[in-house]
Scaffold this active site. Structure first.
Site, PDB file in Angstrom:
ATOM      1  N   LYS A  21       3.038  -2.998  27.713  1.00  0.00           N
ATOM      2  CA  LYS A  21       2.818  -2.298  28.983  1.00  0.00           C
ATOM      3  C   LYS A  21       4.113  -2.223  29.789  1.00  0.00           C
ATOM      4  O   LYS A  21       4.482  -1.156  30.295  1.00  0.00           O
ATOM      5  CB  LYS A  21       1.735  -3.004  29.777  1.00  0.00           C
ATOM      6  CG  LYS A  21       1.319  -2.289  31.054  1.00  0.00           C
ATOM      7  CD  LYS A  21       0.203  -3.045  31.784  1.00  0.00           C
ATOM      8  CE  LYS A  21      -1.052  -3.099  30.960  1.00  0.00           C
ATOM      9  NZ  LYS A  21      -2.174  -3.767  31.670  1.00  0.00           N
ATOM     10  N   ARG A  91      -0.853  -7.539  36.466  1.00  0.00           N
ATOM     11  CA  ARG A  91      -1.511  -7.216  35.190  1.00  0.00           C
ATOM     12  C   ARG A  91      -0.801  -7.900  34.027  1.00  0.00           C
ATOM     13  O   ARG A  91       0.425  -8.015  34.015  1.00  0.00           O
ATOM     14  CB  ARG A  91      -1.494  -5.703  34.939  1.00  0.00           C
ATOM     15  CG  ARG A  91      -2.194  -4.867  35.992  1.00  0.00           C
ATOM     16  CD  ARG A  91      -1.990  -3.388  35.680  1.00  0.00           C
ATOM     17  NE  ARG A  91      -2.496  -2.530  36.735  1.00  0.00           N
ATOM     18  CZ  ARG A  91      -3.702  -1.953  36.725  1.00  0.00           C
ATOM     19  NH1 ARG A  91      -4.534  -2.183  35.730  1.00  0.00           N
ATOM     20  NH2 ARG A  91      -4.079  -1.168  37.709  1.00  0.00           N
ATOM     21  N   GLY A 100      -8.577  -5.638  27.571  1.00  0.00           N
ATOM     22  CA  GLY A 100      -9.585  -6.442  28.236  1.00  0.00           C
ATOM     23  C   GLY A 100      -9.566  -7.920  27.917  1.00  0.00           C
ATOM     24  O   GLY A 100     -10.357  -8.686  28.460  1.00  0.00           O
ATOM     25  N   MET A 102      -7.085 -10.172  28.344  1.00  0.00           N
ATOM     26  CA  MET A 102      -6.436 -11.032  29.342  1.00  0.00           C
ATOM     27  C   MET A 102      -6.734 -10.484  30.733  1.00  0.00           C
ATOM     28  O   MET A 102      -7.500  -9.544  30.882  1.00  0.00           O
ATOM     29  CB  MET A 102      -4.941 -11.128  29.038  1.00  0.00           C
ATOM     30  CG  MET A 102      -4.662 -11.885  27.752  1.00  0.00           C
ATOM     31  SD  MET A 102      -2.912 -11.985  27.368  1.00  0.00           S
ATOM     32  CE  MET A 102      -2.492 -10.283  27.101  1.00  0.00           C
ATOM     33  N   ARG A 335       0.077   3.947  26.209  1.00  0.00           N
ATOM     34  CA  ARG A 335       0.217   3.153  24.990  1.00  0.00           C
ATOM     35  C   ARG A 335      -0.349   3.972  23.837  1.00  0.00           C
ATOM     36  O   ARG A 335      -1.111   4.918  24.056  1.00  0.00           O
ATOM     37  CB  ARG A 335      -0.535   1.827  25.102  1.00  0.00           C
ATOM     38  CG  ARG A 335      -2.025   1.976  25.346  1.00  0.00           C
ATOM     39  CD  ARG A 335      -2.671   0.647  25.668  1.00  0.00           C
ATOM     40  NE  ARG A 335      -4.079   0.809  26.057  1.00  0.00           N
ATOM     41  CZ  ARG A 335      -4.798  -0.118  26.645  1.00  0.00           C
ATOM     42  NH1 ARG A 335      -4.262  -1.286  26.930  1.00  0.00           N
ATOM     43  NH2 ARG A 335      -6.062   0.092  26.961  1.00  0.00           N
ATOM     44  N   HIS A 453     -15.105  -0.659  27.968  1.00  0.00           N
ATOM     45  CA  HIS A 453     -14.690  -1.790  27.132  1.00  0.00           C
ATOM     46  C   HIS A 453     -15.395  -1.765  25.784  1.00  0.00           C
ATOM     47  O   HIS A 453     -14.784  -1.912  24.723  1.00  0.00           O
ATOM     48  CB  HIS A 453     -14.996  -3.103  27.865  1.00  0.00           C
ATOM     49  CG  HIS A 453     -14.694  -4.327  27.049  1.00  0.00           C
ATOM     50  ND1 HIS A 453     -15.648  -4.958  26.275  1.00  0.00           N
ATOM     51  CD2 HIS A 453     -13.541  -5.011  26.864  1.00  0.00           C
ATOM     52  CE1 HIS A 453     -15.102  -5.980  25.658  1.00  0.00           C
ATOM     53  NE2 HIS A 453     -13.830  -6.038  26.004  1.00  0.00           N
ATOM     54  N   ARG A 559     -15.572  -5.661 -17.803  1.00  0.00           N
ATOM     55  CA  ARG A 559     -16.137  -6.964 -18.170  1.00  0.00           C
ATOM     56  C   ARG A 559     -17.385  -6.753 -19.027  1.00  0.00           C
ATOM     57  O   ARG A 559     -18.410  -6.284 -18.530  1.00  0.00           O
ATOM     58  CB  ARG A 559     -16.474  -7.752 -16.901  1.00  0.00           C
ATOM     59  CG  ARG A 559     -15.238  -8.132 -16.099  1.00  0.00           C
ATOM     60  CD  ARG A 559     -15.527  -8.312 -14.633  1.00  0.00           C
ATOM     61  NE  ARG A 559     -15.750  -7.028 -13.982  1.00  0.00           N
ATOM     62  CZ  ARG A 559     -15.496  -6.780 -12.703  1.00  0.00           C
ATOM     63  NH1 ARG A 559     -14.990  -7.718 -11.940  1.00  0.00           N
ATOM     64  NH2 ARG A 559     -15.750  -5.592 -12.185  1.00  0.00           N
ATOM     65  N   GLU A 743      -4.859 -17.025 -17.507  1.00  0.00           N
ATOM     66  CA  GLU A 743      -5.586 -17.584 -16.369  1.00  0.00           C
ATOM     67  C   GLU A 743      -5.641 -19.104 -16.390  1.00  0.00           C
ATOM     68  O   GLU A 743      -6.426 -19.713 -15.663  1.00  0.00           O
ATOM     69  CB  GLU A 743      -7.007 -16.998 -16.311  1.00  0.00           C
ATOM     70  CG  GLU A 743      -7.710 -16.952 -17.641  1.00  0.00           C
ATOM     71  CD  GLU A 743      -8.908 -16.018 -17.656  1.00  0.00           C
ATOM     72  OE1 GLU A 743      -9.530 -15.834 -16.601  1.00  0.00           O
ATOM     73  OE2 GLU A 743      -9.228 -15.488 -18.728  1.00  0.00           O
ATOM     74  N   SER A 762      -2.574  -9.710 -18.857  1.00  0.00           N
ATOM     75  CA  SER A 762      -3.159  -9.484 -17.542  1.00  0.00           C
ATOM     76  C   SER A 762      -3.460 -10.841 -16.912  1.00  0.00           C
ATOM     77  O   SER A 762      -4.074 -11.698 -17.552  1.00  0.00           O
ATOM     78  CB  SER A 762      -4.438  -8.663 -17.645  1.00  0.00           C
ATOM     79  OG  SER A 762      -4.944  -8.390 -16.364  1.00  0.00           O
ATOM     80  N   GLY A 764      -5.425 -13.246 -14.642  1.00  0.00           N
ATOM     81  CA  GLY A 764      -6.694 -13.433 -13.937  1.00  0.00           C
ATOM     82  C   GLY A 764      -6.484 -14.437 -12.825  1.00  0.00           C
ATOM     83  O   GLY A 764      -6.606 -15.649 -13.049  1.00  0.00           O
ATOM     84  N   ASN A 766      -8.111 -15.294 -10.230  1.00  0.00           N
ATOM     85  CA  ASN A 766      -9.233 -16.107  -9.731  1.00  0.00           C
ATOM     86  C   ASN A 766      -9.299 -17.443 -10.466  1.00  0.00           C
ATOM     87  O   ASN A 766      -9.309 -18.522  -9.860  1.00  0.00           O
ATOM     88  CB  ASN A 766     -10.551 -15.357  -9.898  1.00  0.00           C
ATOM     89  CG  ASN A 766     -10.553 -14.027  -9.173  1.00  0.00           C
ATOM     90  OD1 ASN A 766      -9.756 -13.799  -8.284  1.00  0.00           O
ATOM     91  ND2 ASN A 766     -11.456 -13.146  -9.568  1.00  0.00           N
ATOM     92  N   CYS A 829      -5.334  -8.611 -12.561  1.00  0.00           N
ATOM     93  CA  CYS A 829      -6.671  -8.046 -12.351  1.00  0.00           C
ATOM     94  C   CYS A 829      -7.631  -9.003 -11.653  1.00  0.00           C
ATOM     95  O   CYS A 829      -8.828  -8.764 -11.621  1.00  0.00           O
ATOM     96  CB  CYS A 829      -7.274  -7.586 -13.675  1.00  0.00           C
ATOM     97  SG  CYS A 829      -7.522  -8.899 -14.869  1.00  0.00           S
ATOM     98  N   TYR A 849       0.973  -2.864 -13.425  1.00  0.00           N
ATOM     99  CA  TYR A 849      -0.129  -2.414 -12.586  1.00  0.00           C
ATOM    100  C   TYR A 849      -0.835  -3.601 -11.947  1.00  0.00           C
ATOM    101  O   TYR A 849      -0.693  -4.739 -12.387  1.00  0.00           O
ATOM    102  CB  TYR A 849      -1.150  -1.606 -13.404  1.00  0.00           C
ATOM    103  CG  TYR A 849      -1.876  -2.415 -14.460  1.00  0.00           C
ATOM    104  CD1 TYR A 849      -3.051  -3.112 -14.162  1.00  0.00           C
ATOM    105  CD2 TYR A 849      -1.392  -2.500 -15.763  1.00  0.00           C
ATOM    106  CE1 TYR A 849      -3.712  -3.870 -15.115  1.00  0.00           C
ATOM    107  CE2 TYR A 849      -2.044  -3.249 -16.729  1.00  0.00           C
ATOM    108  CZ  TYR A 849      -3.197  -3.938 -16.404  1.00  0.00           C
ATOM    109  OH  TYR A 849      -3.840  -4.691 -17.348  1.00  0.00           O
TER     110      TYR A 849
END
Length: 886
Positions: A21, A91, A100, A102, A335, A453, A559, A743, A762, A764, A766, A829, A849
């Site tokens: 601001k 302000r 809104g 602060m 803004r 708001h 899968r 993996e 690839s 994995g 996870n 992947c 990729y």
């Protein structure tokens, strides 16, 4: 260190120091726009205040006094003068817009003497005492923490006694009476008087704005929008101009383009005889900005001209706050405006096509979150035609939502924690409602307009919102709302259409949004710049088609275990698991091969010559066995066994740590027939599609969970033997690849050896994260929140790649593979493949990729392009520096 800068000293690039601001006020001052005089206290002063915790320091106090004196000279008014007082606003203004969140205080400088002087100077006692009561309420709320409802309740009670419906009916005497009532609230609540010394008011107010940086709603907003807690807020102190000084005055908020649709043209609202807080708070429903053209045509024309100038200057849609004081226009703030995802895309595309910004600049303005929000759900057309709306409000934020109604933020949050879909219904929302708003499917208010708001925050969060339902009577105390014959209360289900502004009783079925054209345009730009391709994780025809539609260049993970579910198929899988000899295995495997072959033919026909990686069976066998007693009995009949025998086999297959047990390639080592069956189905399908379609299918067969080079060598040999049998049977050969999913940490450390038997790789992420940390993916939710709260981890490692641990293992594996094989096909992947934060790390590696679920593909494409743009800009900066040095 200088703590304060006059508006004439700063620039828009100073947002770190002056806040957004303050920097924009300085910029507009430099553009010679009608900005009221003022100065900005820097974010550094805020950070020092919060660090010292001992009040304003002497240096800052002295600088404030000096700049007030300068402001008095500029305005030819004196703070606290009994005849012609200078009044100021205080302000907040952080680097990033936090609407809104602060605090703000207006009309500072009024007291029992100066209010009389203001009344005499303006000849308008009603106006003067209206300003004074506003200061009393704001100061009490912001500085001393008095519940603002104590003031509002007194105002509402007084208006009802007098038979007034709106504030503008109040007379000077009415406001004088309310001022005394409000001062009584101070004594009743705090046992002290409202401070009469304007400088004391100012110092208290500056401290209050500094403190508001750490209020609950501001912290919540920063967490939701990923804003650092360390930035601090600036404080803007500015000469007051008055929109509530009569019928020739007013205040409003307007956008240079429609924040919901992106359509070009002034879009906004204003109120006659009001102050700015009245518009954004939603206390009064404002008029559309077009009405200003009729009532004050010259002001409207001037405002349009300034709006166009600001949009061209900032090269983006602007959100402008303005005040009209006695037919003179003032610009209080500009803004970059918050907007819906659809509007973000539309505005971005239009600005590029208008030649205002480049494609590269346009891409930097789109975020992954916007892409998610762009595909907002909408109500199904036929269901919507059958539904009857009971009230219409303003379509403040698009989308469709159904859920149970709650009337407070606290109740909404509690319901969401219980897993309920929530619709938050309020008279109007305030910043304190942020935690309830963010968990809501939809937000409804009976008051307020398109710039209230509720509307602004909902659009920023991508939450469906209908505002200004004036016919809807909302009783937050009784927790019920009504319109005509329709009444609903806590827990009742309603549906909200944020695109039309209509509300319906009950739940209406939804479907995904269809803003594909806008998305495609931006994705085309992004893919022109991308050096890393994005694939999809998909195996059903529907998911594959979605992935391709959303920009996937291939399928990085199909899968096969997902193809085993369905009543007929799961029965054959269970027969296979229960087999005790080769003869028992043969028949279910033959039937499963038919299913698999048909699946793969459909996949290859959809993919044509695009790459497609098929992962062989990965999960442990027990996941396919029945748990319910009825299913156990049915399986016993189907396999000519007793239920006791089935339960015994289930018990035998049960594992203490199934994710570390008999799964992935380990299944193929002990039961090679499973992978052989799947491979035969893949190759036969590829041959038949290649022969019938006219394009060449090159299947990529991926073996999961390999940890040693000997595992990979053995399994590759088994699969190749199966493939050779198929080639002989068909009398036709095709190209194929056999690769592995890396993996396990050991596979990363020995990737060079494993690569001798693998055509592609690839990661994995996870399982790799699970095995690196020793955190169970399924159980980590029980403790991860505590880890994050205590900052033991920077983020959830299953959501954002752990660069120091898992990332280093990936780096070591990639180095080993490339040292052994040179250039290689390497992909990612796991969950990290679709996470923008993870992609920023992964794209620095020599990988081919990333692959992710279909709806994460556009965000991945965008992130890669944005990182490419940053990298090229960095290189250009270095080159320019070298040229200058030469």
């Amino acid at each position: 260190m200088t703590y304060i800068y006059d508006f004439s000293e700063g620039a828009k690039e100073w947002s770190d120091l002056l806040g957004g601001k303050g920097a924009n006020l300085a910029e507009m001052t430099a553009l010679h726009l009608p900005v009221p005089n003022g100065f900005t206290i820097t974010t550094e002063a805020c950070k020092d205040y919060l660090k010292e915790s001992s009040g304003l320091n002497e240096k800052l106090i002295n600088e404030i006094r000096q700049h007030i004196q300068s402001l008095e000279q500029q305005t030819m008014k004196v703070l606290g003068d009994a005849e012609d007082p200078l009044l100021i606003s205080v302000r907040s203004g952080s680097k990033f817009s936090m609407p809104g969140m602060m605090d703000t205080i207006l009309n500072l400088g009024l007291n029992d003497e100066t209010v009389v002087g203001l009344a005499e100077k303006t000849g308008n006692s009603r106006f003067a005492y209206d300003c004074y009561r506003r200061l009393l309420q704001m100061f009490g709320d912001v500085v001393w923490g008095i519940d603002k409802n104590k003031f509002e309740d007194q105002l509402s009670f007084y208006k009802s006694q007098k038979g007034y419906t709106i504030d503008t009916e109040m007379t000077a005497e009415d406001w004088q009476y309310l001022v005394d009532v409000y001062k009584g609230i101070y004594m009743e609540t705090l046992h002290k008087h409202f401070p009469q010394n304007p400088m004391e008011q100012l110092f208290h107010s500056v401290e209050a704005v500094f403190r508001s940086w750490n209020n609950k709603r501001a912290k919540t907003y920063r967490r939701l929008h990923d804003i650092s807690d360390d930035l601090g807020t600036a404080v803007n102190i500015q000469e007051m101009v008055f929109g509530n000084s009569g019928l020739d005055s007013g205040t409003g908020v307007a956008f240079t383009r429609n924040p919901s649709t992106g359509e070009k043209g002034i879009f906004g609202e204003f109120l006659i005889n009001a102050q700015g807080e009245d518009v954004v708070a939603g206390i009064r429903t404002p008029q559309p900005i077009a009405a200003l053209k009729k009532s004050m045509p010259e002001i409207y024309a001037e405002f349009c001209e300034i709006s166009e100038q600001l949009e061209q200057h900032y090269q983006d849609m602007q959100d402008i706050e303005f005040t009209i004081e006695n037919k003179k226009l003032y610009i209080l703030q500009t803004r970059n405006g918050k907007r819906t995802a659809k509007a973000s895309f539309k505005i971005c595309i239009n600005l590029v096509e208008e030649g205002v910004i480049s494609k590269e600049a346009g891409l930097q303005r789109i975020t992954p979150t916007m892409i998610t929000q762009l595909l907002h759900p909408v109500f199904e057309e036929e269901a919507l035609k059958a539904a009857v709306p009971f009230v219409k409000g303003l379509p403040a934020s698009p989308g469709a939502a159904s859920g149970q109604v709650y009337f407070t933020a606290e109740a909404a949050k509690a319901a969401s924690d219980r897993g309920e879909k929530v619709i938050l219904v309020r008279q109007e929302t305030s910043p304190e409602d942020i935690e309830g708003m963010v968990v809501s499917e939809g937000i409804v208010t009976s008051r307020g307009g398109m710039t209230s708001h509720a509307a602004v925050v909902a659009r920023g969060m991508g939450v469906c919102c209908v505002a200004g339902c004036e016919e809807l009577q909302v009783d937050e105390f009784l927790e019920q709302a009504s319109c005509g014959d329709v009444t609903f209360g806590t827990g009742d289900v309603i549906s909200v259409d944020g695109t039309s502004g209509l509300l319906y009783q009950g739940s209406i079925p939804k479907k995904e949004g269809e803003e594909q054209e806008l998305l495609n345009k931006v994705l085309d730009w992004a893919q022109e710049l991308s050096t890393l391709e994005v694939y999809g994780n998909a195996e059903t025809p529907e998911d594959i088609q979605t992935a391709l539609k959303l920009g996937a260049k291939g399928i990085g993970l199909a899968r096969t275990e997902h193809m085993f579910f369905g009543e007929e198929r799961i029965s054959e899988v269970r027969k296979m698991i229960l087999a005790v000899d080769q003869k028992g295995l043969r028949k279910p495997l033959e039937q499963l091969k038919k299913y698999q072959k048909n699946d793969f033919k459909e996949i290859f026909q959809l993919m044509e010559e695009r790459p497609c990686t098929v992962r062989l069976l990965d999960p442990p066998l027990h996941e396919f066995l029945p748990k319910a007693e009825r299913e156990i009995e049915d399986l016993a009949i189907a396999t000519n066994r007793t239920p006791a025998q089935i339960r015994k086999r289930i018990s035998e297959l049960a594992e203490q740590n199934p994710m570390l047990g008999h799964r992935g390639c380990r299944l193929a080592v002990s039961i090679p027939q499973i992978y052989q069956m799947q491979t035969a189905a893949i190759i036969e399908a590829a041959i038949e599609v290649s022969q019938s379609s006219g394009f060449s299918v090159v299947p990529e067969i991926m073996i999961p969970l390999v940890s040693t080079d000997k595992e990979m060598s053995l399994l590759r040999k088994q699969l190749e033997e199966t493939i050779e049998v198929i080639f002989e049977l068909y009398g036709h050969r095709i190209s194929y690849k056999i690769g592995t999913m890396i993996e396990t940490p050991r596979a990363c450390l020995t990737a060079a050896e494993i690569s001798q038997s693998s055509d592609f790789f690839s990661f994995g992420t996870n399982d790799l994260t699970q095995l690196t940390y020793g955190f169970s993916r399924d159980d980590s939710a029980k403790f991860l929140n505590e880890y994050l709260n205590l900052k033991l981890l920077p983020s959830d490692p299953f959501q954002h790649l752990d660069e120091k641990g898992v990332g280093q293992l990936i780096q070591q594996a990639v180095d080993g593979i490339t040292a052994s094989k040179g250039a290689a096909q390497i992909g990612v992947c796991g969950e990290a493949g679709g996470d923008p934060q993870s992609i920023r790390f992964l794209r620095k590696l020599p990988i081919s990729y990333v692959s992710c679920s279909p709806f994460r593909i556009p965000a991945a494409i965008l992130t890669i392009a944005q990182e490419e743009i940053k990298e090229q800009a960095g290189k250009l900066k270095i080159l320019n520096k070298l040229i200058k040095e030469v």
